[in-house]
Design a protein around this motif. Sequence first.
Motif, PDB file in Angstrom:
ATOM      1  N   VAL A 134     -41.013  -2.295 -77.657  1.00 16.93           N
ATOM      2  CA  VAL A 134     -40.557  -3.607 -77.196  1.00 16.93           C
ATOM      3  C   VAL A 134     -40.459  -3.607 -75.674  1.00 16.93           C
ATOM      4  CG1 VAL A 134     -38.630  -5.242 -77.159  1.00 16.93           C
ATOM      5  CG2 VAL A 134     -39.290  -4.149 -79.309  1.00 16.93           C
ATOM      6  N   CYS A 135     -40.982  -4.662 -75.076  1.00 15.12           N
ATOM      7  CA  CYS A 135     -40.822  -4.903 -73.639  1.00 15.12           C
ATOM      8  C   CYS A 135     -39.886  -6.099 -73.485  1.00 15.12           C
ATOM      9  CB  CYS A 135     -42.175  -5.183 -72.985  1.00 15.12           C
ATOM     10  SG  CYS A 135     -42.067  -5.538 -71.214  1.00 15.12           S
ATOM     11  N   ARG A 136     -38.830  -5.943 -72.673  1.00 13.23           N
ATOM     12  CA  ARG A 136     -37.803  -6.974 -72.569  1.00 13.23           C
ATOM     13  C   ARG A 136     -37.511  -7.290 -71.101  1.00 13.23           C
ATOM     14  NH1 ARG A 136     -32.677  -5.443 -75.775  1.00 13.23           N
ATOM     15  NH2 ARG A 136     -34.130  -5.907 -77.488  1.00 13.23           N
ATOM     16  N   ALA A 161     -38.013 -10.870 -75.327  1.00 12.16           N
ATOM     17  CA  ALA A 161     -38.577  -9.593 -75.772  1.00 12.16           C
ATOM     18  C   ALA A 161     -39.868  -9.832 -76.545  1.00 12.16           C
ATOM     19  CB  ALA A 161     -37.574  -8.842 -76.634  1.00 12.16           C
ATOM     20  N   ARG A 162     -40.841  -8.936 -76.340  1.00 17.36           N
ATOM     21  CA  ARG A 162     -42.091  -8.948 -77.100  1.00 17.36           C
ATOM     22  C   ARG A 162     -42.335  -7.535 -77.629  1.00 17.36           C
ATOM     23  NH1 ARG A 162     -41.105 -13.422 -76.946  1.00 17.36           N
ATOM     24  NH2 ARG A 162     -42.283 -15.209 -76.120  1.00 17.36           N
ATOM     25  N   SER A 163     -42.939  -7.463 -78.823  1.00 19.92           N
ATOM     26  CA  SER A 163     -43.097  -6.159 -79.470  1.00 19.92           C
ATOM     27  C   SER A 163     -44.553  -5.837 -79.763  1.00 19.92           C
ATOM     28  CB  SER A 163     -42.297  -6.114 -80.774  1.00 19.92           C
ATOM     29  OG  SER A 163     -42.796  -7.076 -81.700  1.00 19.92           O
TER      30      SER A 163
END
Length: 294
Positions: free
Chosen positions: A244-246, A251-253
């Motif tokens: 995950v990038c937040r 947040a996107r996974s």
Amino acid sequence: MRGETMLLLIVTVLSVFPLSVRGWRVVLTHSEVRVASPPSPTRTHKSRTTVSGKRSEERRHGKFPRFIPTEHNVSASSGGEALLPCAVDGLTGRYTVIWMKHKGEIPNPLFVGVDQVTSDERFRLIHEGSVGTAWNLQLSPVKVSDEGFYECQVNTEKPMRHKVFLHVPPYVYLDPTEVIMEQGSALTLQCNGSHSPLEWYKDGAKIDTSGSGAVITAFVQEGERAYSQLIIDRLRIRDAGTYVCRGGGIARSATVHVLTEKAPEAVKSAACTPLPTITAIFLLSTRWLQGMKS
């Protein structure tokens, strides 16, 4: 004796009946008789009354400016275009439309009439000519820092104000969102967003690059857009999972699958295989596992 009596009579008459001639009047003091013009406040009062009456007449005849109802809230994506609406009816030559942006309590003028005041070339006034009612403010490309209140104002005696709030939501993009790779391969996940810093997580826990084999690079470009990469030089089985990038509350996974070196070719190429053949790959994998057990 006769002259003194005449002078006394004149003074007595003037003290009872002040003399006015064409706006001038006689003023008596203790020691002299002098001529003075009427005080200026009288004329100023008449002038103000006339202007106020004219404005009231303009209102009665529909000549006084008024705002035509338009949106008060506009949303635009970072990098996109925003159009802030303002429509004024009954605008005569004596009045001017002014666009400004509020930075705290200090307004920052953008346009006065059709004249651009700001040096920011991203702003543009959309007006339909001398008789048009539309005075829309266009902004492109939009930045996250552009979010806030904008004001369309008409310089009447008591300024008319139409406020528009521009909302620029935060964003995060992650690419790719799913990968299937062999053990020992190199993995790179690219993330960019509107807010810095960008943080990386794996299976719900924040990634610690010390001893994990992962390298995180981060940099900011154009003062607003944040970029970050997650790099793993040699994938291990335990590197499989959800990444995950937040940033900025968004947040996107991405899901990472790691295959062993003994996996069949059909499974290794699953990432580039059309969806209708997924069932066939599953059957091949099942048969391969059964063969390993026997």
